[in-house]
Design a protein around this motif. Structure first.
Motif, PDB file in Angstrom:
ATOM      1  N   THR A   3       0.849  -1.288  -0.081  1.00 29.08           N
ATOM      2  CA  THR A   3       0.053   0.015  -0.286  1.00 29.08           C
ATOM      3  C   THR A   3       0.755   1.282  -0.077  1.00 29.08           C
ATOM      4  O   THR A   3       1.947   1.433   0.644  1.00 29.08           O
ATOM      5  CB  THR A   3      -1.053   0.034   1.266  1.00 29.08           C
ATOM      6  OG1 THR A   3      -1.736  -1.061   1.127  1.00 29.08           O
ATOM      7  CG2 THR A   3      -1.850   1.126   1.223  1.00 29.08           C
ATOM      8  N   GLU A   5       0.343   4.853   0.915  1.00 31.36           N
ATOM      9  CA  GLU A   5      -0.679   5.660   1.629  1.00 31.36           C
ATOM     10  C   GLU A   5      -0.554   7.047   1.936  1.00 31.36           C
ATOM     11  O   GLU A   5       0.611   7.457   2.657  1.00 31.36           O
ATOM     12  CB  GLU A   5      -0.949   4.872   3.076  1.00 31.36           C
ATOM     13  CG  GLU A   5      -2.052   5.270   3.985  1.00 31.36           C
ATOM     14  CD  GLU A   5      -2.104   4.369   4.990  1.00 31.36           C
ATOM     15  OE1 GLU A   5      -1.624   4.742   5.973  1.00 31.36           O
ATOM     16  OE2 GLU A   5      -3.074   3.428   4.921  1.00 31.36           O
ATOM     17  N   ASP A  23      -3.318   0.583  -3.591  1.00 35.59           N
ATOM     18  CA  ASP A  23      -2.962  -0.820  -3.244  1.00 35.59           C
ATOM     19  C   ASP A  23      -2.840  -1.349  -4.338  1.00 35.59           C
ATOM     20  O   ASP A  23      -2.915  -1.703  -5.512  1.00 35.59           O
ATOM     21  CB  ASP A  23      -4.280  -1.457  -2.687  1.00 35.59           C
ATOM     22  CG  ASP A  23      -4.872  -0.534  -1.211  1.00 35.59           C
ATOM     23  OD1 ASP A  23      -4.095  -0.309  -0.501  1.00 35.59           O
ATOM     24  OD2 ASP A  23      -6.264  -0.261  -1.196  1.00 35.59           O
TER      25      ASP A  23
END
Length: 188
Positions: A3, A5, A23
């Protein structure tokens, strides 16, 4: 599995990525598409720890990775490998293919001697380069497509969970591009 983020990253005062998240799921191919300068390679550099983001983080299987590759464990480094766009500059011109492929095998898998030699030969066979013919060649003795295949073998040598392909066919002619794409497709 992986991921990105809320990542903001760039070079100097100029951000290339601004609050980017996505993702990558196990056993999936993810394509990041955009024009030149849109941040595709920058995202790859953040994922591999080659570029430290000013904000956000990279998670591998839910755990935050250290932002710089220098702070990552050997196993964290092994999990994410990259095949670079320009094979010419990614390969050390002074090393023979046995060393170029063998170093990551020895470093990440701890193989030595006959087991190391067998793994190098298996990887050369996998990328469709005959070991007896190619194992002791230097990068300067290879075509552009063959160099890119060595880049693929080096990434596979670590047995990673994630392989990032940074425009791996852009410097190749169309016929060679098709061969590289068929090879990558077969490896999935």
């Amino acid at each position: 599995m992986l991921t990105l983020e809320n990542v903001t990253a760039g070079y100097g005062v100029m951000n290339v990525l601004d609050n980017v998240s996505f993702d990558i799921h196990a056993r999936r191919t993810v394509a990041v598409v955009g024009e030149s300068g849109s941040g595709k390679s920058t995202a790859a550099r953040v994922i591999t720890g080659l570029l430290v983001p000013s904000k956000g983080e990279v998670l591998f299987e839910g755990q935050a990775l250290p932002q710089s590759y220098k702070a990552r464990s050997r196993d964290q480094l092994r999990q994410t490998q990259m095949i670079y766009q320009m094979a010419d500059t990614a390969l050390n011109p002074k090393l023979r293919l046995r060393e170029l492929i063998g170093r990551p095998v020895a470093m990440y898998l701890g193989l030595k001697g006959r087991a190391l030699e067998e793994r190098i030969c298996n990887l050369l066979n996998l990328i469709e380069l005959e070991p007896d013919t190619y194992i002791d060649r230097l990068p300067s003795e290879l075509s552009g497509g063959q160099k890119q295949r060595i880049g693929i073998a080096r990434a596979l040598a670590a047995e990673p969970r994630v392989i990032i392909c940074d425009e791996v066919t852009s410097a190749l002619d169309q016929i060679v591009q098709e061969g590289i794409l068929r090879l990558l497709d077969r490896l999935q």
